[in-house]
Motif scaffolding. Sequence first.
Motif, PDB file in Angstrom:
ATOM      1  N   GLY A 194       0.907  -1.305   0.111  1.00 52.90           N
ATOM      2  CA  GLY A 194      -0.131  -0.015   0.197  1.00 52.90           C
ATOM      3  C   GLY A 194       0.678   1.234  -0.101  1.00 52.90           C
ATOM      4  O   GLY A 194       1.837   1.220   0.778  1.00 52.90           O
ATOM      5  N   GLY A 222      -0.389   4.331   0.769  1.00 56.44           N
ATOM      6  CA  GLY A 222      -0.965   5.608   1.340  1.00 56.44           C
ATOM      7  C   GLY A 222       0.024   6.321   2.244  1.00 56.44           C
ATOM      8  O   GLY A 222       1.351   5.746   2.057  1.00 56.44           O
ATOM      9  N   LEU A 235      -3.400  -0.206  -6.888  1.00 58.84           N
ATOM     10  CA  LEU A 235      -3.881   0.699  -8.155  1.00 58.84           C
ATOM     11  C   LEU A 235      -2.866   1.185  -9.210  1.00 58.84           C
ATOM     12  O   LEU A 235      -1.678   0.632  -8.908  1.00 58.84           O
ATOM     13  N   GLY A 249      -2.740   6.240  -2.610  1.00 55.04           N
ATOM     14  CA  GLY A 249      -3.798   5.852  -1.485  1.00 55.04           C
ATOM     15  C   GLY A 249      -4.625   7.002  -1.572  1.00 55.04           C
ATOM     16  O   GLY A 249      -5.030   7.772  -2.677  1.00 55.04           O
ATOM     17  N   ILE A 255      -9.246  12.148  -1.419  1.00 55.28           N
ATOM     18  CA  ILE A 255      -9.170  13.632  -1.289  1.00 55.28           C
ATOM     19  C   ILE A 255      -9.119  14.287  -2.476  1.00 55.28           C
ATOM     20  O   ILE A 255      -8.402  14.290  -3.353  1.00 55.28           O
ATOM     21  N   VAL A 309      -0.039  -4.251  -8.309  1.00 51.45           N
ATOM     22  CA  VAL A 309       0.064  -5.528  -7.675  1.00 51.45           C
ATOM     23  C   VAL A 309      -0.769  -5.469  -6.682  1.00 51.45           C
ATOM     24  O   VAL A 309      -0.890  -4.962  -5.692  1.00 51.45           O
ATOM     25  N   ILE A 310      -1.924  -6.602  -6.615  1.00 48.53           N
ATOM     26  CA  ILE A 310      -2.592  -6.572  -5.594  1.00 48.53           C
ATOM     27  C   ILE A 310      -2.371  -7.861  -4.569  1.00 48.53           C
ATOM     28  O   ILE A 310      -2.226  -8.970  -4.965  1.00 48.53           O
ATOM     29  N   SER A 322      -2.416  -1.234   3.951  1.00 48.85           N
ATOM     30  CA  SER A 322      -3.603  -1.374   2.943  1.00 48.85           C
ATOM     31  C   SER A 322      -4.779  -0.582   3.234  1.00 48.85           C
ATOM     32  O   SER A 322      -5.699  -0.850   2.267  1.00 48.85           O
ATOM     33  N   GLY A 323      -4.861   0.057   4.366  1.00 52.12           N
ATOM     34  CA  GLY A 323      -5.986   1.156   4.481  1.00 52.12           C
ATOM     35  C   GLY A 323      -7.192   0.579   4.644  1.00 52.12           C
ATOM     36  O   GLY A 323      -7.389  -0.594   4.890  1.00 52.12           O
ATOM     37  N   ALA A 324      -8.290   1.348   4.467  1.00 50.19           N
ATOM     38  CA  ALA A 324      -9.551   0.811   4.804  1.00 50.19           C
ATOM     39  C   ALA A 324     -10.581   1.227   3.863  1.00 50.19           C
ATOM     40  O   ALA A 324     -11.420   2.263   3.861  1.00 50.19           O
ATOM     41  N   VAL A 336     -15.598  12.812   4.370  1.00 54.48           N
ATOM     42  CA  VAL A 336     -15.465  12.152   3.082  1.00 54.48           C
ATOM     43  C   VAL A 336     -17.048  12.496   2.579  1.00 54.48           C
ATOM     44  O   VAL A 336     -17.011  12.927   1.182  1.00 54.48           O
ATOM     45  N   ASP A 375     -16.493  16.129   1.072  1.00 51.25           N
ATOM     46  CA  ASP A 375     -15.529  16.133  -0.200  1.00 51.25           C
ATOM     47  C   ASP A 375     -16.372  15.646  -1.483  1.00 51.25           C
ATOM     48  O   ASP A 375     -16.358  16.181  -2.613  1.00 51.25           O
ATOM     49  N   GLY A 423      -0.138  -0.847  10.041  1.00 54.05           N
ATOM     50  CA  GLY A 423      -0.502   0.382  10.613  1.00 54.05           C
ATOM     51  C   GLY A 423      -1.297   1.173   9.573  1.00 54.05           C
ATOM     52  O   GLY A 423      -1.547   0.887   8.442  1.00 54.05           O
ATOM     53  N   ASP A 471      -5.053   3.119   8.538  1.00 56.16           N
ATOM     54  CA  ASP A 471      -6.384   2.532   8.524  1.00 56.16           C
ATOM     55  C   ASP A 471      -6.324   0.896   8.540  1.00 56.16           C
ATOM     56  O   ASP A 471      -7.661   0.687   8.970  1.00 56.16           O
ATOM     57  N   ALA A 515      -1.930   7.717  10.300  1.00 55.50           N
ATOM     58  CA  ALA A 515      -1.234   6.515   9.545  1.00 55.50           C
ATOM     59  C   ALA A 515       0.036   6.798   9.497  1.00 55.50           C
ATOM     60  O   ALA A 515       0.937   5.949   9.458  1.00 55.50           O
TER      61      ALA A 515
END
Length: 460
Positions: free
Chosen positions: A145, A147, A170, A175, A181, A210-211, A234-236, A290, A293, A430, A432, A443
């Motif tokens: 990830g 981010g 992605l 991220g 944002i 790459v997933i 890898s976030g949320a 969010v 935004d 670490g 999200d 983060a």
Amino acid sequence: MDRMKRTPISEQDPKVRATNFEEVCLGYTEEEAMAEAARCLNCKKPLCVTQCPVTIGIPEFIQHVKNGEFEEAAKTIAKSSALPAVCGRVCPQEVQCEGKCVLGIKGEAVAIGKLERFVADWSREHNIDLSAVEDKKGKKVAVVGSGPAGLTCAGDLAKKGYDVTIFEALHEAGGVLVYGIPEFRLPKDTVVKHEIENVKKLGVKIETNVIVGRTVTIDQLLEEEGFDAIFVGSGAGLPKFMGIPGENANGVFSANEFLTRNNLMKAFKEGYSTPIRVGNKVAVVGGGNVAMDAARTALRLGAEVHIVYRRSESELPARVEEVHHAKEEGVIFDLLTNPVEILTDEKGWVSGMKCVRMELGEPDASGRRKPVEVEGSEFTLDVDTVIMSLGTSPNPLIPATTKGLEINKRKCIIAEEETGLTSREKVYAGGDAVTGAATVILAMGAGKKAATAIDEFLSK
Ligand SMILES: Cc1cc2nc3c(=O)[nH]c(=O)nc-3n(C[C@H](O)[C@H](O)[C@H](O)COP(=O)(O)OP(=O)(O)OC[C@H]3O[C@@H](n4cnc5c(N)ncnc54)[C@H](O)[C@@H]3O)c2cc1C
């Protein structure tokens, strides 16, 4: 100079900016930044620093700004943060560093975030080189990830001499900074890309598309690809929905999808082919950052926009500044209102949203007063697009494909707070992915702590 008042900062006029995607805040000039920095009392025990999750030397960099030593200010910040132009723009400073500024007791806190932004922008415009790397350690670390958590962990480890590769699902790194944002709060091509380039300059390699969990697993990275440790950031990114009738209709988006189509796929720009259908009247359900935004983006695409939120204004979870900007631009707030059904036309497109009025009862488990439905208050909001912004949770793919990686009830990876170490040896996590949806700076703080812990582990 009135020391109690902030140096004003220029913004685009609300009527003009509601029709474009250019940045809202225009930033300080050198003179304005020096004047604002001169307000800092340079406290002996600076409480601002204690509130910064990455402990930036705030009074030190502000003193440099006061003296016009902008390069030194940039170098001071770079010791603690790889993303100052981002944080200067999106951190909730009012509840962190600025929230503890002594000047804030009787007047207005020093505009620490706006000064950080000024320094970062000045350093970019003057091509200041901030990369200082120690000797190579001969060890490989993978980061999942790209981010703020992943970028920070990767940057810190690269500075310490590790060979670091980020794997990003992605096609672009960053991220939420690139897909979530919006441009009018955080410009991508200048600000975000530049800070990612700075991380790359430290030697970090970024492999996009790459997933992890599909293209390659964590187990394979450790057992077959020769990585000595892994950080998962890898976030949320998994959106939540209400579960009300009609939520599958055409014209209902998750805020994540709506914002990704705009920010990452550039649906708002002519010449880009990613479709986005924004009708004449849009309801955004939710009251967080969010939601603001998504609402302000829909407004810029030409719609009348309603924020539909079940509590009152004082419970809105979004930053006060975001709510203020949204109102100035013309977003309509339907507060104490809760959707119960999305109505559709004969072709399956949204044709309205049935709502009920709410009132506030006793405080619930979150400490906020619980919204209770007002009997017989049902009405239909005339909208043709609905954007659901009800929060997100971590994607279960990585825990499901990694041996011995434990998660909690909220699907978050379980990790030690001080080190980020998970239940699986050599795997740290670490951001999200561990806390659930939170903030950029938290983060980054988690990425930093994990980098220190990984260094200690690999130095044994
Ligand atoms: C619209 C929006 C607005 C926000 N506004 C603010 C704000 O103003 N201020 C603030 O402080 N915070 C804000 N936040 C929250 C903040 O952006 C997040 O808390 C922060 O980005 C979390 O960082 P992270 O590195 O943990 O995760 P992310 O930024 O989500 O990055 C995770 C990365 O991991 C990648 N990934 C996921 N799974 C895999 C996999 N299996 N393999 C490879 N890569 C993977 C993702 O594609 C993504 O690039 C906002 C969030 C959103 C959605």
